[in-house]
Design an enzyme around this catalytic site. Structure first.
Site, mmCIF file in Angstrom:
data_model
loop_
_atom_site.group_PDB
_atom_site.id
_atom_site.type_symbol
_atom_site.label_atom_id
_atom_site.label_comp_id
_atom_site.label_asym_id
_atom_site.label_seq_id
_atom_site.Cartn_x
_atom_site.Cartn_y
_atom_site.Cartn_z
ATOM 1 N N LYS A 118 0.831 -1.210 0.000
ATOM 2 C CA LYS A 118 0.000 0.000 0.000
ATOM 3 C C LYS A 118 0.865 1.259 0.000
ATOM 4 O O LYS A 118 0.475 2.272 -0.560
ATOM 5 C CB LYS A 118 -0.961 -0.007 1.177
ATOM 6 C CG LYS A 118 -2.001 -1.088 1.009
ATOM 7 C CD LYS A 118 -3.255 -0.837 1.799
ATOM 8 C CE LYS A 118 -4.317 -1.803 1.307
ATOM 9 N NZ LYS A 118 -5.546 -1.763 2.037
ATOM 10 N N LYS A 200 -4.684 -8.995 -7.471
ATOM 11 C CA LYS A 200 -5.900 -9.281 -6.703
ATOM 12 C C LYS A 200 -7.076 -8.450 -7.211
ATOM 13 O O LYS A 200 -6.885 -7.299 -7.592
ATOM 14 C CB LYS A 200 -5.626 -8.925 -5.231
ATOM 15 C CG LYS A 200 -6.723 -9.322 -4.272
ATOM 16 C CD LYS A 200 -6.393 -8.917 -2.846
ATOM 17 C CE LYS A 200 -7.015 -7.579 -2.492
ATOM 18 N NZ LYS A 200 -7.097 -7.325 -1.043
ATOM 19 N N LYS A 203 -11.211 -3.586 -4.480
ATOM 20 C CA LYS A 203 -12.379 -2.721 -4.446
ATOM 21 C C LYS A 203 -12.119 -1.372 -5.077
ATOM 22 O O LYS A 203 -12.974 -0.788 -5.682
ATOM 23 C CB LYS A 203 -12.789 -2.488 -2.986
ATOM 24 C CG LYS A 203 -13.518 -3.678 -2.419
ATOM 25 C CD LYS A 203 -14.074 -3.370 -1.059
ATOM 26 C CE LYS A 203 -12.944 -3.134 -0.085
ATOM 27 N NZ LYS A 203 -13.293 -3.356 1.288
#
Ligand code: AMP
Ligand code: TRP
Length: 335
Positions: A118, A200, A203
């Site tokens: 991140k 992945k 969202k």
């Protein structure tokens, strides 16, 4: 003969209200949560405090939190049987998070791969909350003495850290926390993007054509599956050098509750276009009742707010017991 009633195990899990919940969220952990209440005492939370670790507009956070709460109910979590609530409505999460910071080593927190990923993705906002995120997650779990934490496989490392924190605390102060186990589903523990099948399905990250959202209308879902990236072979078979096909097989297996091997047999004589259509249809069918329930719940946000309050009250009572014990153990003066 008086039979000793065996104590039911407790389950805790949460999802953070960033972005739009995906088929990955559903097939990984969420589709299993409804049924778990028959066997376990369950708590499921909207992890809104966790969402603050990424740049998010207040209005968006609010709407996302409400949507996710409704989705938890829509996937089948019954608020009468399980405790469904919003993390920030129970201030003990932040309080325990702070306390646990002091029993978490900087070096072990620094090893978290999600923090590294991140940070690389948003180098302009590498804040302390992002680093501390797994400690708050440990507080979420330990506050309720959860035995089992059902998650997708990207969260295993965080639950392992939670176990270490619990063991360290128990070692120093005596048995206080239950050391939890993580649990991932047999298929669907990691669903990848349809457009980039090595990343992945997320969202908010990646491009929207690669992520199927739980609330996407059927036409949109079909369009995304028809465009899914595959390979130049014409063989529906899972293998490392065929990430697109492997991902689609996994999605099919998780959506129809079969195995990848069974799916391979079913599609062995299929061309890719037919295969992609069939997987798309399976996704549409598994998501349809969720979307319909969601839409009916959102017709009455007042009723949702009442459910939310009731969930928070129940969670608070459990959390208060743990906090009283923790405060005493570490030497904070009683209230
Ligand atoms: P998040 O979307 O990061 O809040 O994750 C909520 C839950 O969904 C966690 O248990 C994750 O492990 C799981 N999850 C998120 N994305 C995926 C995915 N692509 N495949 C499987 N599980 C996922
Ligand atoms: N960190 C989890 C995620 O990003 C969400 C989460 C927050 C969670 N607290 C938790 C998951 C406690 C399990 C248990 O997916």
């Amino acid at each position: 003969m008086a039979e000793q009633q065996e104590k039911r195990k407790r389950v805790f899990s949460a999802v953070k209200p960033t972005g739009n919940p995906t088929l990955g969220n559903y097939l990984g952990p969420m589709q299993h949560w409804g049924g778990m209440s028959d066997e376990y005492d369950c708590l499921f939370a909207v992890a809104d405090l966790h969402a603050l670790t990424v740049a998010i507009e207040p209005k968006e956070l609010k709407e996302n939190s409400l949507r996710l709460f409704a989705l938890l109910v829509a996937v089948g979590v019954d608020p009468e049987k399980a405790i469904v609530f919003v993390q920030s409505h129970v201030p003990a999460h932040s309080e325990l998070g702070w306390i646990l910071n002091n029993y978490t080593m900087f070096g072990e927190a620094r090893r978290m791969t999600q923090f590294k990923e991140k940070s690389e993705k948003a180098p302009e906002n590498v804040n302390v909350g992002l680093f501390d995120y797994p400690v708050l997650m440990a507080a979420d779990i330990l506050l309720y003495k959860a035995d089992i934490v059902p998650v997708g496989d990207d969260q295993i490392q965080h639950v392992e850290l939670c176990r270490n924190i619990a063991e360290r605390f128990n070692g120093r102060f005596g048995n206080t926390f239950t050391v939890p186990e993580w649990q991932t589903p047999k298929s669907g523990a990691r669903i990848y993007s349809l457009s980039e099948p090595t990343a992945k399905m997320g969202k908010s990250d990646g491009d929207a054509s690669g992520s199927v959202f739980i609330l996407d209308p059927p036409e949109t879902i079909m369009k995304k599956f028809k465009r899914a990236v595959t390979d130049s072979e014409m063989r529906v078979k899972a293998s490392e050098d065929k990430p697109g096909i492997t991902n689609l097989l996994n999605i099919y297996a998780a959506a129809t509750k079969t195995t990848v091997e069974q799916a391979e047999r079913e599609f062995c004589a299929c061309d890719y276009a037919t295969f992609k259509t069939r997987v798309g249809e399976a996704a549409v069918e598994v998501l349809r009742p969720v979307r319909e329930k969601y839409e009916s719940l959102r017709r009455d946000d007042g009723a949702l707010a009442s459910l939310m309050n009731a969930g928070a009250e129940r969670a608070k009572r459990l959390a208060a017991r743990t906090m009283e014990k923790v405060r005493k153990r570490v030497g904070l003066l009683p209230l």
